[in-house]
Design a protein around this motif. Sequence first.
Motif, PDB file in Angstrom:
ATOM      1  N   THR A   8      31.288  39.018  35.784  1.00 28.69           N
ATOM      2  CA  THR A   8      31.867  39.563  37.014  1.00 28.69           C
ATOM      3  C   THR A   8      32.380  38.442  37.908  1.00 28.69           C
ATOM      4  OG1 THR A   8      30.353  41.452  36.896  1.00 28.69           O
ATOM      5  CG2 THR A   8      31.418  41.026  39.019  1.00 28.69           C
ATOM      6  N   LEU A   9      31.584  37.378  38.083  1.00 26.58           N
ATOM      7  CA  LEU A   9      32.015  36.238  38.911  1.00 26.58           C
ATOM      8  C   LEU A   9      33.217  35.519  38.307  1.00 26.58           C
ATOM      9  CD1 LEU A   9      28.624  34.691  40.066  1.00 26.58           C
ATOM     10  CD2 LEU A   9      30.352  35.798  41.475  1.00 26.58           C
ATOM     11  N   SER A  10      33.206  35.315  37.003  1.00 26.32           N
ATOM     12  CA  SER A  10      34.338  34.626  36.369  1.00 26.32           C
ATOM     13  C   SER A  10      35.598  35.486  36.432  1.00 26.32           C
ATOM     14  CB  SER A  10      34.010  34.213  34.941  1.00 26.32           C
ATOM     15  OG  SER A  10      33.668  35.326  34.164  1.00 26.32           O
ATOM     16  N   THR A  11      35.471  36.798  36.316  1.00 25.73           N
ATOM     17  CA  THR A  11      36.626  37.696  36.439  1.00 25.73           C
ATOM     18  C   THR A  11      37.169  37.661  37.864  1.00 25.73           C
ATOM     19  OG1 THR A  11      35.743  39.154  34.712  1.00 25.73           O
ATOM     20  CG2 THR A  11      37.429  40.074  36.160  1.00 25.73           C
ATOM     21  N   GLY A  17      42.382  33.243  41.403  1.00 28.33           N
ATOM     22  CA  GLY A  17      43.293  32.203  40.920  1.00 28.33           C
ATOM     23  C   GLY A  17      44.692  32.762  40.652  1.00 28.33           C
ATOM     24  N   VAL A  18      44.751  33.959  40.057  1.00 29.78           N
ATOM     25  CA  VAL A  18      46.047  34.596  39.796  1.00 29.78           C
ATOM     26  C   VAL A  18      46.752  34.898  41.119  1.00 29.78           C
ATOM     27  CG1 VAL A  18      47.145  36.696  38.908  1.00 29.78           C
ATOM     28  CG2 VAL A  18      45.437  35.515  37.535  1.00 29.78           C
ATOM     29  N   LEU A  19      46.026  35.433  42.106  1.00 31.86           N
ATOM     30  CA  LEU A  19      46.616  35.734  43.404  1.00 31.86           C
ATOM     31  C   LEU A  19      47.137  34.474  44.103  1.00 31.86           C
ATOM     32  CD1 LEU A  19      44.209  38.471  44.814  1.00 31.86           C
ATOM     33  CD2 LEU A  19      46.574  38.752  44.072  1.00 31.86           C
ATOM     34  N   VAL A  20      46.340  33.408  44.051  1.00 32.11           N
ATOM     35  CA  VAL A  20      46.781  32.143  44.653  1.00 32.11           C
ATOM     36  C   VAL A  20      48.037  31.646  43.934  1.00 32.11           C
ATOM     37  CG1 VAL A  20      46.159  29.715  44.974  1.00 32.11           C
ATOM     38  CG2 VAL A  20      44.519  31.511  45.542  1.00 32.11           C
ATOM     39  N   GLY A  21      48.078  31.757  42.618  1.00 31.34           N
ATOM     40  CA  GLY A  21      49.256  31.363  41.848  1.00 31.34           C
ATOM     41  C   GLY A  21      50.478  32.185  42.215  1.00 31.34           C
TER      42      GLY A  21
END
Length: 181
Positions: A8-11, A17-21
Amino acid sequence: MKTNTFITLSTATANVGVLVGLVFLIFEIKQNSAIALSQIRQERTLSIIDEYSAIAQDEIFSDLLARALNDGDFDSVTNKEWNQLVHYELARSVRLEDVFFQYKKGLLDESVYLFSISMAASRLPIWKWLNVSEPNPEFAAAIDAYMSTDDFTPSALAIQFAEWSANKDSPNKGLGTPKVF
């Protein structure tokens, strides 16, 4: 730490990370768009400067433009000079149609477009008389639409030329219309 909590934490971390990208991607696209618009404007400006510099250096042609298109002394223009004006106006029509195209693609400001469509509308009597070009149908429709608005006022040159040319034959009569657009 349980496996389920780790997943859950890694997801969640991956999603952040995807949102920041995506945020950085949007910022970069906007920045590239601004740079592209700046380059387009600079190239257009340099092109116009080159054109007017060349005209300024050609004393005979500069005199022709002043006589015919500034002073409205159309009777002084010879057939040979009208042929020169055909090419000059053809280049102008292509430039103005390019502004229309770039505006439609979102690459130019509305102020540049309105200035250019106004100029095209005022040049229309000269273009028709000289058989300069057959504009693409969308550009012709945009000119017609602009001419039917309250914003359009024919230039003094357009009015003077329309009156002068009413009883004159075009030097290009019967030559056909060059297909440019």
